[in-house]
Scaffold this motif. Structure first.
Motif, PDB file in Angstrom:
ATOM      1  N   SER A  39     -88.319  47.840   1.788  1.00 14.25           N
ATOM      2  CA  SER A  39     -88.222  49.090   1.034  1.00 14.25           C
ATOM      3  C   SER A  39     -86.836  49.682   1.236  1.00 14.25           C
ATOM      4  CB  SER A  39     -89.289  50.089   1.489  1.00 14.25           C
ATOM      5  OG  SER A  39     -89.094  50.434   2.848  1.00 14.25           O
ATOM      6  N   THR A  97    -105.457  54.874  -2.996  1.00 14.60           N
ATOM      7  CA  THR A  97    -104.362  53.941  -2.751  1.00 14.60           C
ATOM      8  C   THR A  97    -104.446  52.778  -3.744  1.00 14.60           C
ATOM      9  OG1 THR A  97    -105.575  52.513  -1.193  1.00 14.60           O
ATOM     10  CG2 THR A  97    -104.465  54.449  -0.270  1.00 14.60           C
ATOM     11  N   ALA A 104    -100.293  55.485   3.328  1.00 13.18           N
ATOM     12  CA  ALA A 104    -100.232  54.471   2.266  1.00 13.18           C
ATOM     13  C   ALA A 104    -100.221  55.123   0.895  1.00 13.18           C
ATOM     14  CB  ALA A 104    -101.413  53.516   2.393  1.00 13.18           C
ATOM     15  N   ASN A 109     -96.811  56.508  -0.040  1.00 11.36           N
ATOM     16  CA  ASN A 109     -95.662  55.611  -0.021  1.00 11.36           C
ATOM     17  C   ASN A 109     -95.422  54.963  -1.382  1.00 11.36           C
ATOM     18  OD1 ASN A 109     -95.274  56.204   2.645  1.00 11.36           O
ATOM     19  ND2 ASN A 109     -95.233  54.082   3.339  1.00 11.36           N
ATOM     20  N   PRO A 122     -94.046  52.454  -3.804  1.00 12.24           N
ATOM     21  CA  PRO A 122     -93.559  51.091  -3.592  1.00 12.24           C
ATOM     22  C   PRO A 122     -92.101  50.938  -3.981  1.00 12.24           C
ATOM     23  CG  PRO A 122     -95.034  51.203  -5.494  1.00 12.24           C
ATOM     24  CD  PRO A 122     -95.119  52.519  -4.802  1.00 12.24           C
ATOM     25  N   PRO A 157     -95.071  49.174   2.158  1.00  9.32           N
ATOM     26  CA  PRO A 157     -96.536  49.082   2.096  1.00  9.32           C
ATOM     27  C   PRO A 157     -97.141  49.267   3.493  1.00  9.32           C
ATOM     28  CG  PRO A 157     -95.472  47.226   0.991  1.00  9.32           C
ATOM     29  CD  PRO A 157     -94.416  47.926   1.767  1.00  9.32           C
ATOM     30  N   VAL A 165    -100.259  50.811  -1.094  1.00  9.67           N
ATOM     31  CA  VAL A 165     -99.173  51.700  -1.491  1.00  9.67           C
ATOM     32  C   VAL A 165     -99.758  52.860  -2.296  1.00  9.67           C
ATOM     33  CG1 VAL A 165     -97.410  49.890  -1.487  1.00  9.67           C
ATOM     34  CG2 VAL A 165     -98.719  50.344  -3.584  1.00  9.67           C
ATOM     35  N   ASP A 166     -98.869  53.666  -2.828  1.00  4.78           N
ATOM     36  CA  ASP A 166     -99.196  54.846  -3.621  1.00  4.78           C
ATOM     37  C   ASP A 166    -100.326  54.580  -4.624  1.00  4.78           C
ATOM     38  OD1 ASP A 166     -99.137  57.101  -5.266  1.00  4.78           O
ATOM     39  OD2 ASP A 166     -96.961  57.227  -5.245  1.00  4.78           O
TER      40      ASP A 166
END
Length: 340
Positions: A85, A119, A158, A161, A163, A168, A180-181
């Motif tokens: 990331s 998520t 998570a 966050n 991506p 992740p 992730v999101d």
């Protein structure tokens, strides 16, 4: 008595707007007590604190932190080539642990409040929801129950966050499943709240319905990526409310047709037989959901994806949220059922 739900979308620092909405409700309408809380992305950080009544901590979180308190950046070229990331989110993980601490988590677990954290699983591309209570039935969502604070905090991390920008997260100590999101698939979890039994929903979107023209010529990959994800996320958020609108419209239409048939002299048993078809089974006995859709009328700022955390700007967003909620409720007599 039916259940009330609070649903908060994603939007990073724009979450301060949602905090303002919640603050106004708590101070001026304490009779509005939510049973169900659904959060996606930044909404996932908001709903646990709202559920356990820690509104002071919630306001502190969304009016004092700065961008370095959320993420730290390394060398962009190196991260693009070798990293997972662009940003490191250990500062965000530390904040979540500080604010959504064990005591606050256990207060949720021991209450009758239902908290859902949305998520997206990278491996399956499915929306996976983490719940503090057993999953509702029936539901088409993949729902996993969390039983301890660490797991709830990792689900929040998570969900928050984005991506590519943020790494992740493995929630169940299983590195083969990364999350992730939730906004990748669903930003405003209204349908999830309906599945959980809500008949009145306060849904807070953090994006404005119209966007001013940006007089910018994009010339670099990173700003284009930021802008693309921002456009995609806000589009998902507004699409998430379309299905509940169609659901409500369908139920009202069916009720109106039934009433017209009854007024025309058709017996109720015959009317029921007309509607005794497989297509109608999922709507049998259902009533329109009261949905209060609260959103800023103009863009809030906060940078692409809401990744710019500026305390002064967020205090302004919080005040906008308070004002918007006040104006919305004041206008309700002209719109008695509160539906969109």
């Amino acid at each position: 008595m039916g259940k009330k739900a609070l649903v908060v979308s994603g939007g990073g620092s724009k979450g301060a707007f949602a905090v303002g909405v919640i603050k106004f409700l708590a101070q001026n309408h304490p009779e509005i007590d939510f049973d169900i809380y659904v959060g996606t992305s930044t909404g996932s950080s908001i709903v646990p604190l709202a559920a356990c009544g820690k509104l002071d901590l919630l306001e502190q979180l969304y009016t004092t932190v700065r961008t370095p308190d959320i993420v730290t950046a390394g060398d962009m070229i190196e991260q693009f080539q070798f990293g997972i990331s662009f940003y490191n989110t250990q500062p965000l993980a530390n904040l979540i642990k500080k604010f959504i601490n064990d005591d606050n988590c256990n207060a949720i677990f021991n209450s009758n409040k239902e908290v859902f954290i949305v998520t997206t699983c990278l491996q399956t591309a499915e929306t996976v929801v983490w719940s503090t209570k057993p999953p509702p039935s029936p539901t088409e969502y993949i729902i996993k129950q969390v039983h301890e604070p660490k797991m709830l905090r990792r689900a929040v991390l998570a969900s928050a966050n984005q991506p590519v920008f943020m790494e992740p997260i493995s929630i169940e100590d299983n590195p083969q499943e990364q999350y992730v999101d939730g906004g990748v698939r669903e930003y405003l979890g209204i349908q999830l709240a309906i599945d959980a039994g809500a008949d009145e929903i306060f849904a807070i979107s953090l994006g404005a319905p119209s966007k001013p023209l940006q007089n910018i010529v994009f010339k670099k990959i990173y700003p284009i990526l930021e802008r693309t994800i921002e456009i995609f996320s806000e589009d998902v958020s507004w699409n998430d409310i379309k299905i509940p609108r169609i659901y409500n419209t369908s139920l009202r239409y069916i009720a109106a047709v039934k009433q017209r048939m009854k007024d025309g002299g058709i017996a109720e048993t015959d009317i029921d037989n007309f509607f005794n078809i497989p297509l109608y089974e999922t709507l049998t006995g259902k009533k329109p959901i009261k949905i209060h859709h609260i959103f800023p009328e103009t863009p809030l700022g906060g940078g692409p994806g809401g990744l710019v955390f500026d305390p002064q700007a967020m205090k302004g967003m919080l005040q906008i949220g308070e004002n918007r909620m006040q104006a919305y409720l004041a206008a309700l007599p002209a719109n008695p059922d509160g539906n969109v």
